[in-house]
Design an enzyme around this catalytic site. Structure first.
Site, short mmCIF file in Angstrom:
data_model
loop_
_atom_site.label_atom_id
_atom_site.label_comp_id
_atom_site.label_asym_id
_atom_site.label_seq_id
_atom_site.Cartn_x
_atom_site.Cartn_y
_atom_site.Cartn_z
N HIS A 87 0.99 -1.14 0.33
CA HIS A 87 -0.03 -0.14 0.25
C HIS A 87 0.75 1.07 0.06
CE1 HIS A 87 -3.58 2.26 0.96
NE2 HIS A 87 -2.73 3.30 1.53
N CYS A 88 0.77 2.26 -1.22
CA CYS A 88 1.91 3.16 -1.19
C CYS A 88 1.24 4.48 -0.55
CB CYS A 88 2.11 3.49 -2.66
SG CYS A 88 3.09 4.85 -2.80
N VAL A 89 1.75 5.01 0.40
CA VAL A 89 1.23 6.06 0.94
C VAL A 89 1.21 7.47 0.27
CG1 VAL A 89 1.15 7.42 3.37
CG2 VAL A 89 2.13 5.15 3.23
N ASN B 195 -1.61 7.21 -2.00
CA ASN B 195 -2.91 6.89 -1.31
C ASN B 195 -3.65 6.02 -2.16
OD1 ASN B 195 -3.84 7.79 1.05
ND2 ASN B 195 -4.68 9.75 0.19
#
Lengths: 227, 357
Positions: free
Chosen positions: B198-200, B203
């Site tokens: 999950h890439c911050v 998002n």
């Protein structure tokens, strides 16, 4: 898989292929077993029922179709093609005849032995689908065709896919968003449309006479199982 | 019970409806305020999602999506746009005339590519699997009365080569038997095919459909940053490279082209993180392993013999599959489609629990 003998073999052997694991066998993980609490014949409640068909989730729950039809799930199989983690392939085994299915030599067709969840089930993994509603060859042909369409669509070594990906990289994603949507459909999507057309053909023409038999488009089920 | 009658009987103004039902839609808010009564049933799938704790916000009529968390992707976009604007306003003309127009064109091209891939990776469906497909029995009061024990085991099925199989598990929240490499993301609360991480900064999750855009974004942004560094340094040190320059010292050069120095430093700083990620992902893709698998199995237990069955044992093949061979294919849950009432994929069903009362 957790055989203590093979664990110790690992330690003594120096070669890499040392762990002698028994070969894995395929089976349908959707099945489960329950105790036969509502047997059809009064004395038959010793063995466990194998639950291998499920409520029809594709119809609204207050409809007649939901109450009268059931779903049989053909699971995905991972041993037939490479890269099967993203190319969905479905098992061509007749439901109930998988290598590790629950079976009994005396029972060759589906026999209802008990009731659970408003439906009837038997003691083995065999389902009323084959040979009750479809013949074995027909079943295999259908699943093989679906598998072939999916393979054509998603196989990464396909020349079409490679060219389309290069084009997409060079145009920054505009290729698939604009040109694919409005001018012509991309190769992968075309094959999937072929698949949907095939399923439509099956449901309207081939299964015409057979009441209530229907194949659900795998896309609706997320390519998780053919129903 | 006259609580919601005010909302239901008043017809909402068009602008309000346009903004909340098409431009930006948060299905959780719709659910909370019960904006739909019998006549006003949700018309599209994205308005109907009723699941618990799924923090998706849909934009532009369900075509784009983002997560309801800190908007770090907005910050990332600003970081991307700022150097471009500065470059175009201050340095582009000079570089075009005095150095070479091709550098400007190349930089703009790669910048546009990286921007486009960033937006695609940030708003596209990463490969979400439809929920509630593999319910073991009928639902009573939004839950399964008796969960079968078999659905809590991890199943190993044979794979194409070798004796090591693939593991298949049932997701109790999504109620599906997950294909291998499909994982449940704890932030998005959905199962995603070929889930990488999950890439911050995006998002959004990076999964089956967004992985190649993510990789391409890394590649093009590193290239663009590299070009920016080259252009800016050439501009700052231009007086040393030509004979007939009007500038004779470093300080004078900086006074003439202040923004170039700023851009040079900016480029050097901003290339670090994408470059690290790019190298890391080159390593991962050459072994055909996902970030999640790498961190969970290889990194945590370096001595254990984790066998990656998906490795095709050829670096070229592995790289090809991940960078150039993936089809974007289709969304499995098309949010912009018309909602069919009773569609179980959008109904709330309690997670399967092994504690049965």
């Amino acid at each position: 898989m957790n055989d203590p003998n093979s664990k110790y073999e690992c330690q003594n052997d120096t070669s890499k292929e040392s762990s002698v694991k028994p070969p894995l066998q395929f089976f349908n993980p959707h099945e489960f077993m329950v105790t036969n609490e509502n047997p059809i014949l009064p004395k038959e409640n010793e063995a466990k029922l194998v639950i291998n068909h499920f409520p029809n989730i594709y119809e609204p729950r207050d409809s007649l179709a939901y109450a009268t039809t059931r779903i049989i799930r053909i699971p995905r199989i991972y041993s037939t093609v490479r890269d099967s983690d993203f190319i969905p392939q479905f098992s061509t085994y007749v439901p109930g005849s998988e290598p590790a299915a629950i079976s009994n030599e005396d029972i060759t067709v589906f026999e209802a032995k008990g009731r659970y969840d408003d439906a009837e089930f038997g003691y083995t993994s065999l389902t009323p689908l084959v040979p009750g509603l479809i013949s074995e060859t027909e079943f295999e042909t259908i699943v093989k065709t679906i598998n072939q369409h999916l393979y054509d669509s998603l196989n990464p070594y396909n020349g079409h896919l490679f060219i389309e990906n290069v084009l997409e990289f060079l145009t920054g994603g505009v290729y698939s968003k604009v040109i694919n949507k409005y001018l012509f459909t991309g190769y992968s999507k075309r094959r999937l449309q072929d698949l949907e057309a095939y399923i439509e053909h099956l449901n309207t023409e081939v299964f015409k006479g057979r009441d209530g038999l229907k194949i659900i488009n795998p896309r609706l089920s997320g390519f998780l199982s053919v129903c | 019970m006259e609580v919601t009658s005010d909302v239901q009987t008043r017809k909402l103004p068009f602008v309000y409806r346009f903004i909340t039902n098409w431009l930006v839609t948060d299905p959780n808010i719709i659910d909370k305020y019960e904006l739909y009564d019998k006549e006003n049933q949700p018309k599209k799938n994205y308005q109907a999602s009723r699941h618990q704790n799924v923090p998706y916000i849909y934009l532009l009529g369900g075509r784009w999506r983002t997560i309801r968390r800190k908007p770090i992707n907005v910050m990332s976009i600003i970081i991307l746009i700022v150097p471009m604007v500065l470059f175009l306003v201050f340095d582009a003309k000079w570089t075009w005339r005095h150095v070479s127009p091709s550098l400007v064109i190349l930089f703009v091209y790669f910048w546009l590519l990286s921007m486009s891939f960033f937006i695609t990776a940030a708003v596209a469906d990463p490969g979400i699997v439809p929920r509630n497909i593999h319910l073991p029995s009928k639902i009573t009061h939004s839950q399964i009365a008796q969960a079968p024990e078999e659905y809590f085991y991890t199943v190993t099925l044979p794979y194409h080569y070798g004796n090591d199989g693939v593991t298949v598990k049932y997701c109790s929240t999504c109620h599906i038997w997950r294909p291998p490499r499909t994982s449940h993301c704890s932030v998005c609360n959905c199962c995603i095919i070929n889930h990488d991480h999950h890439c911050v900064f995006l998002n959004n999750c990076v999964g089956w459909r967004t992985y190649k855009y993510f990789l391409w974004f890394l590649l093009t942004s590193v290239t663009a940053a590299g070009l920016l560094i080259v252009i800016s340094f050439v501009e700052v040190f231009h007086y040393r490279l030509v004979d007939n320059s009007s500038v004779h010292s470093f300080h004078q050069s900086i006074r003439e082209h202040p923004v170039s120095l700023l851009l040079a430093i900016y480029g050097c700083l901003s290339v670090v993180y994408p470059l690290l990620l790019l190298v890391f992902h080159l390593f991962l893709t050459s072994n055909n392993i996902t970030t999640r698998e790498y961190l969970n199995y290889v990194h945590k237990h370096p001595s254990s013999d984790y066998i990656n069955v998906y490795d095709s044992h050829s670096v070229i093949r592995n790289l090809y599959i991940n960078w150039w061979g993936r089809a974007s294919s289709v969304t499995l849950v098309k949010q912009s489609d018309t909602y069919q009432p009773g569609d179980i994929r959008f109904e709330r069903v309690q997670p399967l629990s092994s504690f049965n009362a």
